[in-house]
Design an enzyme around this catalytic site. Sequence first.
Site, PDB file in Angstrom:
ATOM      1  N   ASN A  14      26.190 -25.523 -22.533  1.00 37.64           N
ATOM      2  CA  ASN A  14      26.557 -26.455 -21.465  1.00 37.64           C
ATOM      3  C   ASN A  14      25.644 -26.128 -20.291  1.00 37.64           C
ATOM      4  O   ASN A  14      25.898 -25.178 -19.545  1.00 37.64           O
ATOM      5  CB  ASN A  14      28.027 -26.330 -21.065  1.00 37.64           C
ATOM      6  CG  ASN A  14      28.412 -27.415 -20.062  1.00 37.64           C
ATOM      7  OD1 ASN A  14      27.546 -28.020 -19.426  1.00 37.64           O
ATOM      8  ND2 ASN A  14      29.710 -27.649 -19.920  1.00 37.64           N
ATOM      9  N   PRO A  33      25.442 -23.332 -14.238  1.00 32.98           N
ATOM     10  CA  PRO A  33      25.984 -23.118 -12.891  1.00 32.98           C
ATOM     11  C   PRO A  33      27.311 -23.825 -12.619  1.00 32.98           C
ATOM     12  O   PRO A  33      27.532 -24.942 -13.069  1.00 32.98           O
ATOM     13  CB  PRO A  33      24.880 -23.681 -11.979  1.00 32.98           C
ATOM     14  CG  PRO A  33      24.018 -24.520 -12.856  1.00 32.98           C
ATOM     15  CD  PRO A  33      24.111 -23.941 -14.230  1.00 32.98           C
ATOM     16  N   ASN A  34      28.123 -23.100 -11.902  1.00 32.46           N
ATOM     17  CA  ASN A  34      29.431 -23.565 -11.404  1.00 32.46           C
ATOM     18  C   ASN A  34      30.518 -23.605 -12.471  1.00 32.46           C
ATOM     19  O   ASN A  34      31.682 -23.850 -12.141  1.00 32.46           O
ATOM     20  CB  ASN A  34      29.303 -24.931 -10.702  1.00 32.46           C
ATOM     21  CG  ASN A  34      28.291 -24.888  -9.574  1.00 32.46           C
ATOM     22  OD1 ASN A  34      28.378 -24.015  -8.704  1.00 32.46           O
ATOM     23  ND2 ASN A  34      27.307 -25.763  -9.589  1.00 32.46           N
ATOM     24  N   HIS A  55      29.145 -31.106 -23.018  1.00 24.69           N
ATOM     25  CA  HIS A  55      29.664 -31.356 -21.676  1.00 24.69           C
ATOM     26  C   HIS A  55      31.160 -31.576 -21.765  1.00 24.69           C
ATOM     27  O   HIS A  55      31.638 -32.234 -22.703  1.00 24.69           O
ATOM     28  CB  HIS A  55      28.988 -32.574 -21.043  1.00 24.69           C
ATOM     29  CG  HIS A  55      27.514 -32.406 -20.929  1.00 24.69           C
ATOM     30  ND1 HIS A  55      26.932 -31.662 -19.929  1.00 24.69           N
ATOM     31  CD2 HIS A  55      26.506 -32.832 -21.729  1.00 24.69           C
ATOM     32  CE1 HIS A  55      25.620 -31.665 -20.103  1.00 24.69           C
ATOM     33  NE2 HIS A  55      25.335 -32.349 -21.195  1.00 24.69           N
ATOM     34  N   ALA A  64      24.646 -28.582 -14.223  1.00 23.04           N
ATOM     35  CA  ALA A  64      23.735 -29.430 -13.437  1.00 23.04           C
ATOM     36  C   ALA A  64      22.277 -29.282 -13.870  1.00 23.04           C
ATOM     37  O   ALA A  64      21.477 -30.209 -13.682  1.00 23.04           O
ATOM     38  CB  ALA A  64      23.885 -29.137 -11.948  1.00 23.04           C
ATOM     39  N   GLU A  70      24.155 -29.289 -27.393  1.00 22.24           N
ATOM     40  CA  GLU A  70      24.405 -29.514 -25.959  1.00 22.24           C
ATOM     41  C   GLU A  70      25.822 -30.050 -25.813  1.00 22.24           C
ATOM     42  O   GLU A  70      26.198 -31.002 -26.504  1.00 22.24           O
ATOM     43  CB  GLU A  70      23.397 -30.532 -25.421  1.00 22.24           C
ATOM     44  CG  GLU A  70      23.625 -30.900 -23.956  1.00 22.24           C
ATOM     45  CD  GLU A  70      22.693 -32.033 -23.485  1.00 22.24           C
ATOM     46  OE1 GLU A  70      21.694 -32.324 -24.174  1.00 22.24           O
ATOM     47  OE2 GLU A  70      22.999 -32.623 -22.440  1.00 22.24           O
ATOM     48  N   ARG A 125      29.785 -41.132 -15.192  1.00 18.50           N
ATOM     49  CA  ARG A 125      29.860 -40.596 -13.828  1.00 18.50           C
ATOM     50  C   ARG A 125      28.657 -41.074 -12.991  1.00 18.50           C
ATOM     51  O   ARG A 125      28.087 -42.109 -13.280  1.00 18.50           O
ATOM     52  CB  ARG A 125      29.966 -39.062 -13.912  1.00 18.50           C
ATOM     53  CG  ARG A 125      31.209 -38.619 -14.707  1.00 18.50           C
ATOM     54  CD  ARG A 125      31.307 -37.130 -14.803  1.00 18.50           C
ATOM     55  NE  ARG A 125      31.460 -36.517 -13.483  1.00 18.50           N
ATOM     56  CZ  ARG A 125      31.298 -35.203 -13.251  1.00 18.50           C
ATOM     57  NH1 ARG A 125      31.008 -34.391 -14.250  1.00 18.50           N
ATOM     58  NH2 ARG A 125      31.438 -34.725 -12.036  1.00 18.50           N
ATOM     59  N   ARG A 157      37.763 -25.645 -10.177  1.00 14.96           N
ATOM     60  CA  ARG A 157      36.746 -26.632  -9.789  1.00 14.96           C
ATOM     61  C   ARG A 157      37.119 -28.026 -10.318  1.00 14.96           C
ATOM     62  O   ARG A 157      37.189 -28.240 -11.528  1.00 14.96           O
ATOM     63  CB  ARG A 157      35.401 -26.217 -10.377  1.00 14.96           C
ATOM     64  CG  ARG A 157      34.295 -27.219 -10.165  1.00 14.96           C
ATOM     65  CD  ARG A 157      33.060 -26.877 -10.998  1.00 14.96           C
ATOM     66  NE  ARG A 157      32.012 -27.859 -10.800  1.00 14.96           N
ATOM     67  CZ  ARG A 157      31.033 -28.092 -11.654  1.00 14.96           C
ATOM     68  NH1 ARG A 157      30.957 -27.397 -12.771  1.00 14.96           N
ATOM     69  NH2 ARG A 157      30.121 -28.991 -11.396  1.00 14.96           N
ATOM     70  N   TYR A 172      37.407 -31.597 -14.855  1.00 11.82           N
ATOM     71  CA  TYR A 172      37.127 -30.559 -15.853  1.00 11.82           C
ATOM     72  C   TYR A 172      38.371 -29.925 -16.460  1.00 11.82           C
ATOM     73  O   TYR A 172      38.247 -29.065 -17.330  1.00 11.82           O
ATOM     74  CB  TYR A 172      36.246 -29.474 -15.215  1.00 11.82           C
ATOM     75  CG  TYR A 172      34.909 -30.017 -14.744  1.00 11.82           C
ATOM     76  CD1 TYR A 172      33.975 -30.502 -15.651  1.00 11.82           C
ATOM     77  CD2 TYR A 172      34.593 -30.083 -13.387  1.00 11.82           C
ATOM     78  CE1 TYR A 172      32.758 -31.018 -15.227  1.00 11.82           C
ATOM     79  CE2 TYR A 172      33.375 -30.593 -12.946  1.00 11.82           C
ATOM     80  CZ  TYR A 172      32.460 -31.062 -13.877  1.00 11.82           C
ATOM     81  OH  TYR A 172      31.260 -31.582 -13.460  1.00 11.82           O
TER      82      TYR A 172
HETATM   83  C1  DQA Z   1      28.959 -30.832 -16.969  1.00  9.01           C
HETATM   84  C2  DQA Z   1      28.453 -32.169 -16.400  1.00  9.01           C
HETATM   85  C3  DQA Z   1      27.350 -31.943 -15.382  1.00  9.01           C
HETATM   86  O1  DQA Z   1      26.920 -33.184 -14.852  1.00  9.01           O
HETATM   87  C4  DQA Z   1      27.843 -31.092 -14.246  1.00  9.01           C
HETATM   88  O2  DQA Z   1      26.787 -30.792 -13.359  1.00  9.01           O
HETATM   89  C5  DQA Z   1      28.538 -29.841 -14.685  1.00  9.01           C
HETATM   90  C6  DQA Z   1      29.387 -29.888 -15.867  1.00  9.01           C
HETATM   91  C7  DQA Z   1      30.163 -31.016 -17.912  1.00  9.01           C
HETATM   92  O3  DQA Z   1      30.467 -30.076 -18.640  1.00  9.01           O
HETATM   93  O4  DQA Z   1      30.815 -32.071 -17.887  1.00  9.01           O
HETATM   94  O5  DQA Z   1      28.480 -28.827 -14.012  1.00  9.01           O
HETATM   95  O6  DQA Z   1      27.903 -30.244 -17.722  1.00  9.01           O
END
Ligand code: DQA
Length: 147
Positions: A75, A12-13, A104, A78, A102, A111, A20, A25
């Site tokens: 990825n 998500p997002n 990020h 959240a 996995e 964070r 964003r 990011y």
């Molecule tokens: C994320 C880190 C997560 O905490 C966050 O919710 C994201 C992006 C990252 O790629 O740094 O949406 O997965």
Amino acid sequence: MTSASVLVLNGPNLGRLGSREPDVYGSGTLDDLRSILEADAPDGTTIDLRQTNDEAELISWLYEAVDSGTPVILNPAAFTHYSYALRDAAALVPKAGLALVEVHISNPHAREAFRHTSVISGVATGVIAGFGFDSYRLALTAITRLD
Ligand code: DQA
């Protein structure tokens, strides 16, 4: 590398990358990421990059990876921090003998406290975080070396 395809699944997002929180990011979009990975991919390897805000859809893509024998760069965004349903689906990938990396973009450990927990890491083949889009590039290299 024998795999014909690598699934690059984004939660998500992440469809909002580019606009964003660019301070966290970066300014690249998912289309930019796709182009970068396609350029890196060994000849004959297809990058199948997808994004969804829907937990059920993400889970169905993990089943698809298992059924088609495709390694995964994930990825979970959240969902990383609380989705036991996603964890249970992700666990099926290494159980099927396939890599699940996995990734990020940011370093969640640097964070907010709620980001310090990943319910996915315990079932992943490996974890790469904090290198921007290079986290995905490193994951692709890892999958290439494992295969
Ligand atoms: C994320 C880190 C997560 O905490 C966050 O919710 C994201 C992006 C990252 O790629 O740094 O949406 O997965």
